[in-house]
Design an enzyme around this catalytic site. Structure first.
Site, short mmCIF file in Angstrom:
data_model
loop_
_atom_site.label_atom_id
_atom_site.label_comp_id
_atom_site.label_asym_id
_atom_site.label_seq_id
_atom_site.Cartn_x
_atom_site.Cartn_y
_atom_site.Cartn_z
N ARG A 93 8.26 -72.26 23.34
CA ARG A 93 8.85 -72.41 24.63
C ARG A 93 8.04 -71.40 25.71
NH1 ARG A 93 15.22 -72.13 24.47
NH2 ARG A 93 14.71 -72.16 26.66
N CYS A 139 23.70 -69.68 23.77
CA CYS A 139 22.70 -69.59 22.94
C CYS A 139 22.65 -68.63 22.23
CB CYS A 139 21.14 -69.74 23.96
SG CYS A 139 21.07 -68.13 24.80
N ARG A 151 25.90 -66.85 27.95
CA ARG A 151 25.12 -67.40 29.09
C ARG A 151 26.08 -68.06 30.14
NH1 ARG A 151 19.78 -67.21 27.53
NH2 ARG A 151 19.30 -67.13 29.48
N LYS A 170 6.48 -68.44 32.83
CA LYS A 170 7.45 -69.28 32.59
C LYS A 170 8.66 -69.15 33.37
CE LYS A 170 10.49 -68.88 29.14
NZ LYS A 170 11.98 -68.89 29.61
N ASN A 171 9.20 -68.12 33.68
CA ASN A 171 10.21 -67.70 34.42
C ASN A 171 10.18 -67.75 36.07
OD1 ASN A 171 11.53 -68.15 31.95
ND2 ASN A 171 12.01 -65.71 31.88
N ASP A 203 13.72 -58.85 28.03
CA ASP A 203 12.69 -59.82 27.40
C ASP A 203 11.53 -59.07 26.71
OD1 ASP A 203 12.93 -62.57 29.78
OD2 ASP A 203 14.24 -61.75 28.34
C1 EPZ Z 1 16.86 -64.99 33.16
O1 EPZ Z 1 17.98 -65.69 32.63
C2 EPZ Z 1 15.54 -65.39 32.37
N1 EPZ Z 1 15.42 -66.66 32.26
C3 EPZ Z 1 15.92 -64.73 30.96
O2 EPZ Z 1 14.66 -65.01 29.97
C4 EPZ Z 1 15.97 -63.14 31.12
O3 EPZ Z 1 16.36 -62.72 29.84
C5 EPZ Z 1 17.42 -62.86 32.16
O4 EPZ Z 1 17.02 -63.62 33.49
C6 EPZ Z 1 17.49 -61.48 32.29
O5 EPZ Z 1 16.29 -61.09 32.76
C7 EPZ Z 1 14.92 -67.57 33.27
O6 EPZ Z 1 14.60 -66.88 34.24
C8 EPZ Z 1 14.77 -68.87 32.96
P1 EPZ Z 1 20.81 -63.38 34.12
P2 EPZ Z 1 19.17 -65.65 33.34
O7 EPZ Z 1 21.83 -64.57 34.74
O8 EPZ Z 1 19.02 -66.07 34.67
C9 EPZ Z 1 25.52 -62.64 32.87
C10 EPZ Z 1 13.35 -65.46 28.44
O9 EPZ Z 1 13.35 -65.17 26.90
N2 EPZ Z 1 25.68 -63.79 33.88
O10 EPZ Z 1 20.09 -62.59 34.82
O11 EPZ Z 1 20.24 -66.88 32.74
C11 EPZ Z 1 24.74 -62.97 31.70
O12 EPZ Z 1 25.38 -63.29 30.75
C12 EPZ Z 1 14.66 -65.76 28.99
O13 EPZ Z 1 12.45 -65.89 28.98
C13 EPZ Z 1 27.15 -64.11 34.12
O14 EPZ Z 1 27.64 -63.31 33.60
O15 EPZ Z 1 20.19 -64.30 33.22
C14 EPZ Z 1 23.67 -61.58 31.51
O16 EPZ Z 1 24.88 -60.77 30.72
C15 EPZ Z 1 15.90 -65.40 28.09
N3 EPZ Z 1 27.22 -65.07 35.00
C16 EPZ Z 1 23.69 -61.04 32.88
O17 EPZ Z 1 24.44 -61.85 33.84
C17 EPZ Z 1 26.33 -65.92 35.50
O18 EPZ Z 1 26.84 -67.05 36.25
C18 EPZ Z 1 22.21 -61.31 33.32
O19 EPZ Z 1 21.85 -62.81 33.32
C19 EPZ Z 1 25.10 -65.51 35.35
C20 EPZ Z 1 24.72 -64.41 34.46
#
Ligand code: EPZ
Length: 434
Positions: free
Chosen positions: A406, A116, A121, A22-23, A312
């Site tokens: 999802r 969420c 996020r 998915k990702n 995850d």
């Molecule tokens: C991706 O989300 C995945 N989603 C998530 O999978 C996964 O849990 C996550 O990466 C971590 O591996 C997709 O790829 C569609 P991040 P993402 O940006 O990119 C902070 C699932 O269940 N952050 O790597 O949104 C954030 O708050 C989903 O399939 C900022 O502060 O996660 C978090 O603490 C859930 N500012 C950390 O970084 C930003 O601009 C990592 O988040 C972006 C992120």
């Protein structure tokens, strides 16, 4: 609404085929916005999130047609560059259209995703990176209004946290920029490597795949994509943990064991035998279910960016530890609210104490959980409840299973194929007497 019924207490066995990730599918679908033409994506999972993403792409003017797990997309005529709140609020990954739209059209208007269940996020790193490439970003009325009045200019971008979708968004924005862009402290998840391969196959010039430093030499044009989506490592890990938690022995096929380095080591440390081939993983108990009762060891996990233990798969592993033989410490370092499954697991008899980002899980042995009505709160938490229902004695009813749909293709079919007794039912509407 539908609910999932799980009759627990039966060891799972046999084989389960893993679908496309998915990702990886979501950023690769977004990347077709970068150039006009007919694209082909293979091994595309048929999920609520991919169907939502194809609806978003259709709103932008990209038509798509599915034949089995092959999807062709035509991105020749984009009609506008706005992703509305209605769609973005249901799927945060919609923010991935921001980078490619700005790169191709020079503008994009995308609703801020909002928080969420698992956390705030934010998308500040996405916006910081676009600004570094010369994009003006206005935040108003809940939208990001991004615009450039000249070609994007390559730059050096450093991420405070290795953000997966921020890395993907800036990769897609930078491929058509003038000059060279360097992404430092970039995320290294395999899904990003899949995107790098797709973009380079389209004529981009990206170096540093699978490292934390990506160098993108801008090019003037790109050709349509023809790319295969990698197997879903989170789906694979979910089924491996489910097989382990029921005291069974089984194999996940069409997966990539190299994408699960930390989980496989944790399963071995917990007492399981884990054998790998190029595209399968088999887990089981050395002497069958009898050894399970004696042997399931409690191990600690700390979620980290790839290749550390994936956030995850945190909820799923917690369920396994809840029926272990000792005390396990689970430290969630990525998201601020990713213990929503704890309250539901405790309804099934789990002994879990949460203190901030830490959960202390005291294993209660193989008979430790009992079936109960529980509620899904987010995608991965809901899969931990399915695993708990499979391991528990008696019946578990899980409501709000749209969360599950999802990210898990044909969950009932795949679990049934492993010998589970699971099915869906319509929830009885509760009519409150006035
Ligand atoms: C991706 O989300 C995945 N989603 C998530 O999978 C996964 O849990 C996550 O990466 C971590 O591996 C997709 O790829 C569609 P991040 P993402 O940006 O990119 C902070 C699932 O269940 N952050 O790597 O949104 C954030 O708050 C989903 O399939 C900022 O502060 O996660 C978090 O603490 C859930 N500012 C950390 O970084 C930003 O601009 C990592 O988040 C972006 C992120």
């Amino acid at each position: 609404m539908e609910k999932l019924i799980v009759e627990g207490g039966r060891p799972l066995s046999g084989e389960v085929r893993i679908s496309g990730a998915k990702n990886a599918a979501l950023p690769l679908i977004a990347a077709t916005l970068l150039t006009a033409g007919k694209h082909t994506l293979r091994n595309v999972p048929d999920l609520r999130d991919t169907r939502t993403f194809f609806r978003l792409m259709a709103e932008l003017g990209v038509t798509s047609e599915r034949k089995g797990d092959v999807v062709t997309l035509d991105s020749t005529n984009l009609v506008h560059a706005e992703a509305s709140y209605d769609l973005v609020k249901t799927m945060r990954a919609s923010v991935l259209v921001l980078g490619p739209l700005v790169a191709r059209l020079g503008r994009a208007k995308v609703s801020l995703p909002g928080g969420c269940a698992i956390g705030a996020r934010p998308i500040n790193f996405h916006i910081m990176g676009l600004k570094a490439l010369g994009v003006s970003c206005k935040l108003e009325n809940g939208y990001v209004d991004a615009e450039r009045d000249s070609p994007l200019q390559g730059n050096v971008i450093y991420f405070d946290i290795p953000s997966v979708t921020a890395t993907e968004n800036l990769l897609m924005a930078a491929v058509l920029a003038e000059g060279t862009t360097v992404l430092k402290n970039a995320a290294r998840e395999p899904e990003i490597g899949n995107l790098v391969d797709m973009l380079n196959g389209m004529g981009a010039d990206i170096e540093g795949k699978e490292s934390d430093k990506l160098t993108i030499h801008g090019v003037k044009t790109l050709r349509p994509a023809d790319c295969e989506i990698i197997p879903d490592r989170i789906e694979a890990g979910t089924y491996l943990i489910a097989i382990a938690a029921t005291g069974g022995s089984g194999t996940v096929t069409h997966c990539n064991p190299a994408h699960l380095p930390s989980l496989l080591e944790k399963l071995r440390a917990a007492g399981l035998t884990v054998t790998e081939t190029e595209d399968t993983v088999t887990v089981g108990w050395p002497e069958g279910i009898n050894s399970f009762t004696k042997r399931l060891q409690s191990v600690d996990i700390k979620t980290m960016p790839y290749p550390g233990y994936p956030t995850d798969l945190q909820a799923q592993f917690m369920t396994l530890m809840a029926i272990g033989s000792g005390v396990s410490m689970i430290n969630e370092t990525i998201f601020e609210n990713r213990f929503m499954h704890v309250a539901e697991l405790k309804r099934m008899g789990a002994d879990i104490k949460v203190d901030g980002h830490n959960a202390v899980v005291t294993g209660k042995g193989i008979q430790g959980l009992s079936g109960a009505p529980v509620m899904a709160t987010d995608l991965r938490a809901s899969s931990s409840l399915v695993i708990a229902g499979l391991a528990a004695s008696g019946r578990t009813e899980i409501t709000r299973i749209y969360h599950l749909e999802r990210g898990y293709e044909d969950l009932v079919g795949k679990l049934t194929g492993l010998g589970a007794t699971v099915w869906k039912e319509q929830e009885q509407e509760v009519v409150r007497k006035s």
